[in-house]
Design an enzyme around this catalytic site. Structure first.
Site, PDB file in Angstrom:
ATOM      1  N   TYR A 190       3.426   9.444  -0.374  1.00 42.08           N
ATOM      2  CA  TYR A 190       4.525   8.764   0.332  1.00 42.08           C
ATOM      3  C   TYR A 190       5.866   8.919  -0.388  1.00 42.08           C
ATOM      4  CZ  TYR A 190       0.472   6.347   2.454  1.00 42.08           C
ATOM      5  OH  TYR A 190      -0.725   6.040   3.053  1.00 42.08           O
ATOM      6  N   HIS A 194      -7.389   9.613  -1.896  1.00 47.73           N
ATOM      7  CA  HIS A 194      -6.766   9.547  -0.565  1.00 47.73           C
ATOM      8  C   HIS A 194      -7.667  10.112   0.540  1.00 47.73           C
ATOM      9  CE1 HIS A 194      -2.432   9.182   1.136  1.00 47.73           C
ATOM     10  NE2 HIS A 194      -3.308   8.993   2.109  1.00 47.73           N
ATOM     11  N   LYS A 207      -2.608   5.955  -4.252  1.00 50.46           N
ATOM     12  CA  LYS A 207      -3.662   6.953  -3.963  1.00 50.46           C
ATOM     13  C   LYS A 207      -3.259   8.294  -4.558  1.00 50.46           C
ATOM     14  CE  LYS A 207      -3.657   4.770   0.600  1.00 50.46           C
ATOM     15  NZ  LYS A 207      -2.217   4.528   0.861  1.00 50.46           N
ATOM     16  N   ASP A 262       0.848  -1.196   0.000  1.00 52.64           N
ATOM     17  CA  ASP A 262       0.000   0.000   0.000  1.00 52.64           C
ATOM     18  C   ASP A 262       0.884   1.247   0.000  1.00 52.64           C
ATOM     19  OD1 ASP A 262      -2.922   1.108   0.734  1.00 52.64           O
ATOM     20  OD2 ASP A 262      -1.410   2.251   1.839  1.00 52.64           O
TER      21      ASP A 262
HETATM   22  P1  NAD Z   1       0.494   1.427  12.101  1.00 50.24           P
HETATM   23  O1  NAD Z   1      -0.654   1.300  13.033  1.00 50.24           O
HETATM   24  O2  NAD Z   1       0.706   0.385  11.055  1.00 50.24           O
HETATM   25  O3  NAD Z   1       1.759   1.603  13.016  1.00 50.24           O
HETATM   26  C1  NAD Z   1       3.038   1.579  12.503  1.00 50.24           C
HETATM   27  C2  NAD Z   1       4.055   1.659  13.642  1.00 50.24           C
HETATM   28  O4  NAD Z   1       3.806   0.602  14.577  1.00 50.24           O
HETATM   29  C3  NAD Z   1       5.473   1.417  13.127  1.00 50.24           C
HETATM   30  O5  NAD Z   1       6.065   2.603  12.699  1.00 50.24           O
HETATM   31  C4  NAD Z   1       6.140   0.815  14.342  1.00 50.24           C
HETATM   32  O6  NAD Z   1       6.606   1.872  15.154  1.00 50.24           O
HETATM   33  C5  NAD Z   1       5.032   0.107  15.049  1.00 50.24           C
HETATM   34  N1  NAD Z   1       5.079  -1.361  14.824  1.00 50.24           N
HETATM   35  C6  NAD Z   1       4.863  -2.042  13.655  1.00 50.24           C
HETATM   36  N2  NAD Z   1       4.941  -3.369  13.855  1.00 50.24           N
HETATM   37  C7  NAD Z   1       5.209  -3.533  15.175  1.00 50.24           C
HETATM   38  C8  NAD Z   1       5.419  -4.663  15.985  1.00 50.24           C
HETATM   39  N3  NAD Z   1       5.351  -5.895  15.495  1.00 50.24           N
HETATM   40  N4  NAD Z   1       5.697  -4.460  17.309  1.00 50.24           N
HETATM   41  C9  NAD Z   1       5.759  -3.212  17.827  1.00 50.24           C
HETATM   42  N5  NAD Z   1       5.573  -2.091  17.104  1.00 50.24           N
HETATM   43  C10 NAD Z   1       5.299  -2.257  15.788  1.00 50.24           C
HETATM   44  O7  NAD Z   1       0.379   2.907  11.437  1.00 50.24           O
HETATM   45  P2  NAD Z   1       0.572   3.547   9.999  1.00 50.24           P
HETATM   46  O8  NAD Z   1       1.922   3.321   9.439  1.00 50.24           O
HETATM   47  O9  NAD Z   1       0.145   4.958  10.137  1.00 50.24           O
HETATM   48  O10 NAD Z   1      -0.495   2.798   9.087  1.00 50.24           O
HETATM   49  C11 NAD Z   1      -0.185   1.670   8.286  1.00 50.24           C
HETATM   50  C12 NAD Z   1      -0.325   1.987   6.818  1.00 50.24           C
HETATM   51  O11 NAD Z   1      -1.618   2.524   6.541  1.00 50.24           O
HETATM   52  C13 NAD Z   1       0.623   3.087   6.314  1.00 50.24           C
HETATM   53  O12 NAD Z   1       1.929   2.625   6.121  1.00 50.24           O
HETATM   54  C14 NAD Z   1      -0.070   3.481   5.039  1.00 50.24           C
HETATM   55  O13 NAD Z   1       0.189   2.538   4.013  1.00 50.24           O
HETATM   56  C15 NAD Z   1      -1.537   3.423   5.448  1.00 50.24           C
HETATM   57  N6  NAD Z   1      -2.058   4.747   5.860  1.00 50.24           N
HETATM   58  C16 NAD Z   1      -3.059   5.287   5.110  1.00 50.24           C
HETATM   59  C17 NAD Z   1      -3.590   6.518   5.458  1.00 50.24           C
HETATM   60  C18 NAD Z   1      -4.693   7.095   4.625  1.00 50.24           C
HETATM   61  O14 NAD Z   1      -5.039   8.275   4.833  1.00 50.24           O
HETATM   62  N7  NAD Z   1      -5.259   6.363   3.701  1.00 50.24           N
HETATM   63  C19 NAD Z   1      -3.093   7.231   6.566  1.00 50.24           C
HETATM   64  C20 NAD Z   1      -2.083   6.641   7.314  1.00 50.24           C
HETATM   65  C21 NAD Z   1      -1.581   5.408   6.963  1.00 50.24           C
END
Ligand code: NAD
Length: 274
Positions: free
Chosen positions: A51, A109, A76, A46
């Protein structure tokens, strides 16, 4: 490691339920990270124009040696590209940057309701679907009222609505609305950006199933039927987050996690995003 279950979208596409999100993955590590994820067994990535790593995601996929059809890529278009002509160009630009032929799923997005252009933007999405530039189209951060307005004038119902969703924001009514309309709900910030890793209830469940809290939360998403895209740039966590297909939470444990839901956001309410 076992592969992700597949879900069938209203577009007829099959999509892995669990994938990797690459928000805030810098260009200098993105190729290696995506290659590592593909080696582990991830088959869905994704990304987004925002990004700034679409080219690297595409490069990793081309280098992987995997057949194109084995991998599902979402991108997106950003908020400054709303409107028919702008969106049409933005879709083409994402497709060009990824450079893997078609894109599996293109999303709006954010709805940016104050701009009030998403209905027009969607026309460009429908056209990209018709011409084969993209194989599926969907939205992100749409509330039910945004979807109602879109669907009222659309030829194609979005396949996906990707929204902030985690144990503290279970999006219960939106998930229900989406299900009624054949839209799959996808969870972003599925781990709540690591805010709940030490929550006593989750720690207790994790200990009782012999897994990490992250694995328990991902399992909760999978069992609710959410599409889920946790992000990590740590190779160990990348593997840990994918190692979730050989255990199940009981109904009781699912119910306990449901008690954490306060329907509170970590990030911006889509109505306030321009
Ligand atoms: P997330 O909830 O996936 O959290 C990511 C963070 O969690 C990492 O940076 C790390 O610090 C921690 N983490 C990951 N695996 C872990 C583990 N096994 N143990 C402990 N900590 C861990 O948050 P995110 O990155 O904001 O969201 C995931 C994805 O969603 C993004 O990469 C993106 O692709 C998408 N996203 C989309 C939008 C949108 O507006 N459509 C907005 C934000 C994110």
């Amino acid at each position: 490691m076992a592969g992700s279950p597949l879900v069938t979208l209203n577009s007829g596409q099959q999509m892995p339920q669990l994938g990797l999100g690459v928000y805030k993955v810098n260009q200098d590590i993105a190729v290696q990270l995506v290659q590592g994820a593909l080696d582990i067994g991830y088959r869905r990535i994704d990304t987004a124009a925002l990004y700034d790593n679409e080219a690297e995601v595409g490069a990793a996929i081309r280098k992987s040696g995997l057949a194109r059809e084995e991998i599902f890529v979402t991108s997106k278009i950003w908020n400054d590209r709303h409107g028919y002509h702008e969106a049409k160009e933005a879709i083409q630009e994402s497709v060009d940057r990824l450079n893997i032929g078609y894109v599996d799923m293109m999303l709006i997005h954010w709805p940016c309701p104050k701009q009030d252009k998403y209905v027009e933007t969607w026309r460009a999405f429908e056209e990209a679907l018709e011409t084969g530039l993209v194989r599926g189209i969907g939205v992100s951060n749409f509330h039910a009222n945004h979807l109602e307005k879109l669907i009222a004038s659309a030829n194609v119902v979005p396949a996906i609505d990707q929204v902030e969703l985690h144990p503290q924001l279970a999006q219960t009514s939106l998930r229900h609305f989406n299900k009624q309309h054949g839209i799959h709900t996808e969870a972003w910030a599925p781990l709540g950006r690591a805010r709940f890793m030490t929550h006593p209830l989750l720690v207790e469940i994790a200990e009782s199933v012999g897994r990490s809290v992250a694995q328990v939360i991902i399992r909760w998403h999978l069992q609710l039927g959410n599409l889920v895209i946790p992000k990590s740039s740590n190779p160990h966590r990348l593997a840990e987050n994918f190692n979730v297909f050989d255990f199940e939470l009981t109904e009781h444990q699912m119910g306990l996690i449901a008690t954490l839901n306060t329907e509170t956001r970590i990030a911006t309410n889509p109505d306030d995003m321009n």
